[in-house]
Design an enzyme around this catalytic site. Structure first.
Site, PDB file in Angstrom:
ATOM      1  N   THR A 236     -23.464  -8.934  -9.356  1.00  0.00           N
ATOM      2  CA  THR A 236     -24.845  -8.506  -8.937  1.00  0.00           C
ATOM      3  C   THR A 236     -25.246  -8.943  -7.867  1.00  0.00           C
ATOM      4  O   THR A 236     -25.256 -10.012  -7.223  1.00  0.00           O
ATOM      5  CB  THR A 236     -25.654  -8.905 -10.145  1.00  0.00           C
ATOM      6  N   CYS A 321     -20.642 -30.188   8.503  1.00  0.00           N
ATOM      7  CA  CYS A 321     -20.039 -30.048   7.213  1.00  0.00           C
ATOM      8  C   CYS A 321     -19.216 -31.429   7.024  1.00  0.00           C
ATOM      9  O   CYS A 321     -18.798 -31.769   5.795  1.00  0.00           O
ATOM     10  CB  CYS A 321     -19.113 -28.855   6.948  1.00  0.00           C
TER      11      CYS A 321
END
Length: 383
Positions: A236, A321
C-alpha cells in the site's frame, strides 16, 4: 546554538514538506481504491510521480516508488538477475556499502573496479576488463557506478561508464542518492539503465525513495502482492510520504540553481581547514557543492566528531552509515589513503538550508581544535 553540517547523512525536512505530509495524512483513501477517496489519493500519488520525474528527467512510467535508497538498490540488483541472466557485477570500489552487500545476496560473481587517487572510478580498468567480455559466453553483467560519492562528494563519469558498459553488452546501475536535489541529474543523459535515490538527502521525508528504470526495462518485482506501481512493487502506497517526496523534488530545483552559493560556503571551510593543516580528499575533481572530506593527522575522526558535537556542530566521521565503526573508510582506502589518513577523516556537508553562520562556526571551531591536538602532540614528543 546548533549548526547542522551533516546533510549527506540526512538533510533537514523542508517545512513545506512537513506541512503537506500532515495535510495529506488527514485525507482518507487507498490509492488503488476506485471510490472518490481512492481516486483522490491516486491523483496525489501521480502528481508526485510527475514532480519526481521532472526533477531527474525520468522516462514516462519510469518512476517506481520505494521505501528509500537501500530498497531501491536491492530492487535494482535483484530485479535484473533473471530477466537479464546476470552472472557478474562490476562494482566501483567507492560505492556505498549497500551496493556490494545487496550484490552479494544475488549469488552472482562480483569484481571491484578500482578508484584513482583523485576519487574517480578507474574507467581505463573497466574498459580493459570488458574489451574481450562475451555476454553469450560469460553471461550477462551489470556495472555499478554511483553519481556522486557520499564521502568525498566526487562526481563520477557515469555517462562514460555507461558507454563502455553498453558497448560490451551490459547494464549500468547508478546510485544517485547523494546527487539528486543537489546538482543537475538527468537520467536519460546519464546513460544509466536504472537509477536509485531517496528523499531524505535533500529535504524530503525519511522512508520514501524511487527507482528510475529505462523504457521497457524488464525487472523482476521483489515485493509481491497487490498491483501497486503497475505490478512492479507491491505494498500500500505511503501517499503522504510520496506527496512529500514530490514536493521536495519540486523545491529542490531552486537549491540546484543556487549550488554555487553552497559551494562558496564549502570552499571557505575548506580554505580554513587547509590553512590549519588538513588534507582534502577529491579536491582536484568536480564535487557536490556542499561536501567537504578532510583528514587531520593525529586527530581521529571519532574524536573530531565528539569535539565538534560538544561545540554545537554536527558532522560525520566518514560515511554516516558506518560512523559507529572504527575501521578505516573503504572509500579513502580505495583512493590510496593510509590507515592514519582514513581513520582521521571527517565529512562536513551542507545543503538546502545551510547558512554563512554554519560555515563560520566550523571556521571558528575546527582549526582551533586541531591546533590544540597538535600542541599536545608536540608536548608529548618533547617530554
Amino acid at each position: 546554538m546548533r549548526h547542522y553540517l551533516d546533510h549527506n547523512a540526512t538533510a533537514p525536512v523542508r517545512p513545506e514538506v512537513i506541512d503537506l505530509i500532515a495535510e495529506t495524512m488527514r485525507h482518507d483513501g487507498n490509492s488503488l481504491s476506485v471510490h472518490e477517496e481512492g481516486r483522490s489519493a491516486h491523483k496525489i500519488l501521480e502528481d508526485a510521480r510527475e514532480q519526481v520525474r521532472s526533477l531527474v528527467n525520468a522516462p514516462v512510467n519510469g518512476v517506481i516508488f520505494t521505501s528509500g535508497g537501500t530498497e531501491s538498490i536491492h530492487y535494482a540488483l535483484h530485479g535484473v538477475m533473471a530477466p537479464h541472466k546476470i552472472k557478474r557485477f562490476f562494482i566501483s570500489a567507492i560505492e556505498h556499502t549497500a551496493v556490494a552487500a545487496n550484490a552479494e545476496t544475488t549469488g552472482a560473481d562480483i569484481e571491484f573496479i578500482p578508484a584513482l587517487r583523485s576519487g574517480v572510478v578507474d574507467l581505463a580498468w573497466l574498459k580493459d576488463r570488458l574489451k574481450d567480455y562475451d555476454v553469450d559466453r560469460d553471461g550477462g553483467f551489470m556495472v555499478c557506478v554511483m553519481f556522486a560519492n557520499n564521502e568525498t562528494g566526487v562526481i563520477q563519469p557515469v555517462a562514460e561508464a555507461a558507454e563502455i558498459t553498453h558497448d560490451a553488452g551490459g547494464l549500468l546501475f547508478c546510485d544517485a542518492a547523494q546527487a539528486v536535489g543537489k546538482v543537475p541529474v538527468n537520467f536519460v543523459m546519464s546513460g544509466a539503465d536504472i537509477m536509485s535515490f531517496t528523499g531524505h538527502k535533500f529535504g524530503g521525508p525519511v522512508g520514501v525513495g524511487a527507482l528510475v528504470a529505462g523504457p521497457n526495462l524488464p525487472l523482476e518485482p521483489q515485493l509481491r502482492g497487490g498491483g501497486h506501481e503497475s505490478n512492479r512493487r507491491a505494498g500500500t502506497h505511503n501517499v503522504a510520504g510520496i506527496a512529500g517526496l514530490g514536493l521536495a523534488c519540486a523545491l529542490a530545483k531552486e537549491t540546484v540553481a543556487h549550488a554555487g552559493d553552497i559551494a562558496a560556503l564549502r570552499n571557505r571551510m575548506e580554505d580554513a581547514a587547509i590553512e590549519a593543516g588538513a588534507k582534502i580528499w577529491g579536491a582536484s575533481e568536480e564535487r557536490l557543492p556542499g561536501t567537504l572530506c578532510l583528514s587531520a593527522d593525529g586527530f581521529p575522526g571519532a574524536t573530531q566528531l565528539m569535539t565538534m558535537d560538544l561545540a554545537g556542530l554536527a558532522i560525520s566521521a566518514g560515511s554516516a552509515c558506518s560512523s559507529g565503526k572504527t575501521k578505516p573508510s573503504h572509500v579513502l582506502v580505495a583512493m590510496g589513503a593510509s590507515d592514519e589518513e582514513a581513520t582521521s577523516a571527517i565529512r562536513v556537508s551542507l545543503g538546502w538550508n545551510s547558512t554563512a553562520e554554519d560555515a563560520d562556526a566550523f571556521i571558528e571551531t575546527w582549526p582551533k581544535a586541531y591546533e590544540r591536538i597538535k600542541v599536545r602532540s608536540e608536548q608529548k614528543g618533547a617530554a
